[in-house]
Design a protein around this motif. Sequence first.
Motif, PDB file in Angstrom:
ATOM      1  N   HIS A 153       0.762  -1.130  -0.012  1.00  0.00           N
ATOM      2  CA  HIS A 153       0.048  -0.047  -0.215  1.00  0.00           C
ATOM      3  C   HIS A 153       0.891   1.263  -0.048  1.00  0.00           C
ATOM      4  O   HIS A 153       0.204   2.408   0.418  1.00  0.00           O
ATOM      5  CB  HIS A 153      -1.028   0.138   1.272  1.00  0.00           C
ATOM      6  N   CYS A 159      -4.371   8.203   7.665  1.00  0.00           N
ATOM      7  CA  CYS A 159      -4.359   9.243   6.503  1.00  0.00           C
ATOM      8  C   CYS A 159      -5.284  10.173   6.773  1.00  0.00           C
ATOM      9  O   CYS A 159      -4.887  11.616   6.521  1.00  0.00           O
ATOM     10  CB  CYS A 159      -4.843   8.502   5.021  1.00  0.00           C
ATOM     11  N   LYS A 204       2.329  15.449   3.910  1.00  0.00           N
ATOM     12  CA  LYS A 204       1.070  16.136   4.598  1.00  0.00           C
ATOM     13  C   LYS A 204       1.546  16.952   5.881  1.00  0.00           C
ATOM     14  O   LYS A 204       1.770  16.088   7.263  1.00  0.00           O
ATOM     15  CB  LYS A 204       0.109  14.976   4.986  1.00  0.00           C
ATOM     16  N   GLN A 226      -4.408  14.349   7.180  1.00  0.00           N
ATOM     17  CA  GLN A 226      -5.089  15.630   6.818  1.00  0.00           C
ATOM     18  C   GLN A 226      -5.354  16.656   7.619  1.00  0.00           C
ATOM     19  O   GLN A 226      -5.193  17.789   7.491  1.00  0.00           O
ATOM     20  CB  GLN A 226      -6.443  14.968   5.953  1.00  0.00           C
ATOM     21  N   ASN A 241      10.969   7.374   3.055  1.00  0.00           N
ATOM     22  CA  ASN A 241      10.566   6.227   2.121  1.00  0.00           C
ATOM     23  C   ASN A 241      10.978   4.905   2.821  1.00  0.00           C
ATOM     24  O   ASN A 241      11.914   5.197   3.805  1.00  0.00           O
ATOM     25  CB  ASN A 241      11.408   6.401   0.888  1.00  0.00           C
ATOM     26  N   GLN A 274       3.068  11.025   3.016  1.00  0.00           N
ATOM     27  CA  GLN A 274       4.165  11.848   2.930  1.00  0.00           C
ATOM     28  C   GLN A 274       3.990  13.288   2.455  1.00  0.00           C
ATOM     29  O   GLN A 274       3.173  13.529   1.536  1.00  0.00           O
ATOM     30  CB  GLN A 274       5.059  11.211   1.948  1.00  0.00           C
ATOM     31  N   GLN A 302       1.810   3.341  -2.130  1.00  0.00           N
ATOM     32  CA  GLN A 302       1.122   4.450  -2.905  1.00  0.00           C
ATOM     33  C   GLN A 302       0.408   5.369  -2.348  1.00  0.00           C
ATOM     34  O   GLN A 302       0.426   6.641  -2.478  1.00  0.00           O
ATOM     35  CB  GLN A 302       0.565   3.866  -4.158  1.00  0.00           C
ATOM     36  N   GLN A 303      -0.623   4.642  -1.351  1.00  0.00           N
ATOM     37  CA  GLN A 303      -1.483   5.393  -0.516  1.00  0.00           C
ATOM     38  C   GLN A 303      -0.521   6.299   0.540  1.00  0.00           C
ATOM     39  O   GLN A 303      -0.994   7.435   0.910  1.00  0.00           O
ATOM     40  CB  GLN A 303      -2.360   4.574   0.243  1.00  0.00           C
ATOM     41  N   HIS A 304       0.589   5.729   1.135  1.00  0.00           N
ATOM     42  CA  HIS A 304       1.431   6.193   1.779  1.00  0.00           C
ATOM     43  C   HIS A 304       1.977   7.603   1.304  1.00  0.00           C
ATOM     44  O   HIS A 304       2.229   8.638   1.779  1.00  0.00           O
ATOM     45  CB  HIS A 304       2.706   5.407   2.364  1.00  0.00           C
ATOM     46  N   LYS A 305       2.463   7.325   0.091  1.00  0.00           N
ATOM     47  CA  LYS A 305       2.956   8.668  -0.822  1.00  0.00           C
ATOM     48  C   LYS A 305       2.017   9.500  -0.986  1.00  0.00           C
ATOM     49  O   LYS A 305       2.406  10.823  -0.761  1.00  0.00           O
ATOM     50  CB  LYS A 305       3.559   8.041  -1.987  1.00  0.00           C
ATOM     51  N   ASP A 306       0.784   9.145  -1.233  1.00  0.00           N
ATOM     52  CA  ASP A 306      -0.092  10.348  -1.540  1.00  0.00           C
ATOM     53  C   ASP A 306      -0.643  10.969  -0.368  1.00  0.00           C
ATOM     54  O   ASP A 306      -1.233  12.059  -0.601  1.00  0.00           O
ATOM     55  CB  ASP A 306      -1.129   9.569  -2.690  1.00  0.00           C
ATOM     56  N   MET A 307      -1.004  10.138   0.506  1.00  0.00           N
ATOM     57  CA  MET A 307      -2.132  10.700   1.774  1.00  0.00           C
ATOM     58  C   MET A 307      -1.058  10.896   3.025  1.00  0.00           C
ATOM     59  O   MET A 307      -1.437  11.435   3.961  1.00  0.00           O
ATOM     60  CB  MET A 307      -2.946   9.871   1.804  1.00  0.00           C
TER      61      MET A 307
END
Length: 449
Positions: free
Chosen positions: A244, A339, A255, A343, A264, A253, A246-251
């Motif tokens: 998962h 996540c 933030k 936010q 990473n 890292q 990609q979700q860490h990168k998007d939501m």
Amino acid sequence: MLLLMPLTVWAAKNGLKPRLVVCTDIAPADVEPDDMESMVRLMAYADCFEIEALITSVGWNCDPYPLEWQQYLFRVITAYAKDVPNLMRRSGQKGFQPIRKENGQQELGYWPSAEYITSRAVMGSMYGGIKAIGERNDSPGSELLIRLADEDDPRPIYVAAWGGANTLAQAIWRVKQTRSDNEVRNFVRKFRLFTITDQDMQYSMRMNRAYSSHMWLRKEFQNDLQFIWDEGAWQEQCELGKRHWQQHKDMIQGKGALGREYPNYKWGVEGDTPSFLYVMPNGLNDPEDPHQCSWAGYHKRGICADSLTTAWTSWLNPVRSISVGYKRRFYPDELNDFCARMQWAAEGKGNRNPQIVIAPLQITAKAGDTIRLDASKSFDPDGDALRFLWWQQPEIGRTKVTIDQSDQSITTFHIPSDTKGDTIHLICEVHDGGPFHLVAYRRIIVSIK
């Protein structure tokens, strides 16, 4: 103050946070980034734990522990200081209590000041193995553990060993030098220990279990120390994180300031996080009862890999498969919850967890009874629609029940006639319809007389 995480049975009685100590071998990202990742997550949940100590100490990649690596802990705390005004908006908190009051008992939902957390960041044992324990191994960390256990506070102290637990072993050794056997037992009984395998050594030595102070703790205090030796959930945590990523990168890292400190992965993602997920006051489990499944998987008391000592563990099948199953089941909700908090850290707004309203949580019934459970007064603080699921944890007790209308707010189930003396554990799981579909839980325990 609005409590935005549902509570365990124990916490619901007093409204206080669980006491948490972390022993971390936090390191530069090019050496081992997973402690940095777990520390960022812990700070995003600082309203859920009374962070009694953050102890930098020996681990797999650092025996002895380099003093200059402490800076990475303080980098995360500095990031928390920048983000905590936004995080406080989750619960409407307007400011911080005086440091004197923060050093007392903290209520669930309270975001501590960065000043308080900094005051609890200390150095622990720099050297690994049982041979390091002794006269020359006292540290600010071991001294703090002794003071914490001696406080007039009935709550247990949960120690999450991301690296070695040598600092706790040293504190116990020191107490043994000056107190009676009964006093030592009472001291040890204040602690609950969750170790991510045996890390108080170099990685290349990891199979030499007798070298570890953890083996000494399991052997000498098997009747007094609740010891979870995790050799399963942490590995699955690492693998699920990679799947998962990609979700860490998007939501996660980038933030907020905390997200900018989230590195990473190198080997796996947040391998140490199960040690405090086990204590997470989200209503799924009571950490005083290791039989109960949690975001940290599932553990059962049994023999450890040293073939000599016992602990709560998940390294052998069928327990390992059960634990992996729970990790995979809960992981999407666990990650979504993180996540959502990131936010809030970045924007000061976002979704909040639903609140389950159901009572009682402990029921005494008779064989043959039909039980009705009503969670219809549950609500979402943001007004989102709720989705219900009732299910039974089958590993506890021998009685299996059929849950009627398991996707409704009100359910019933019938207790078979040949079940006297057994226990049934049911979970009410509720998701909201908002961003990340956040979750809440309540565990209902039925004792059959």
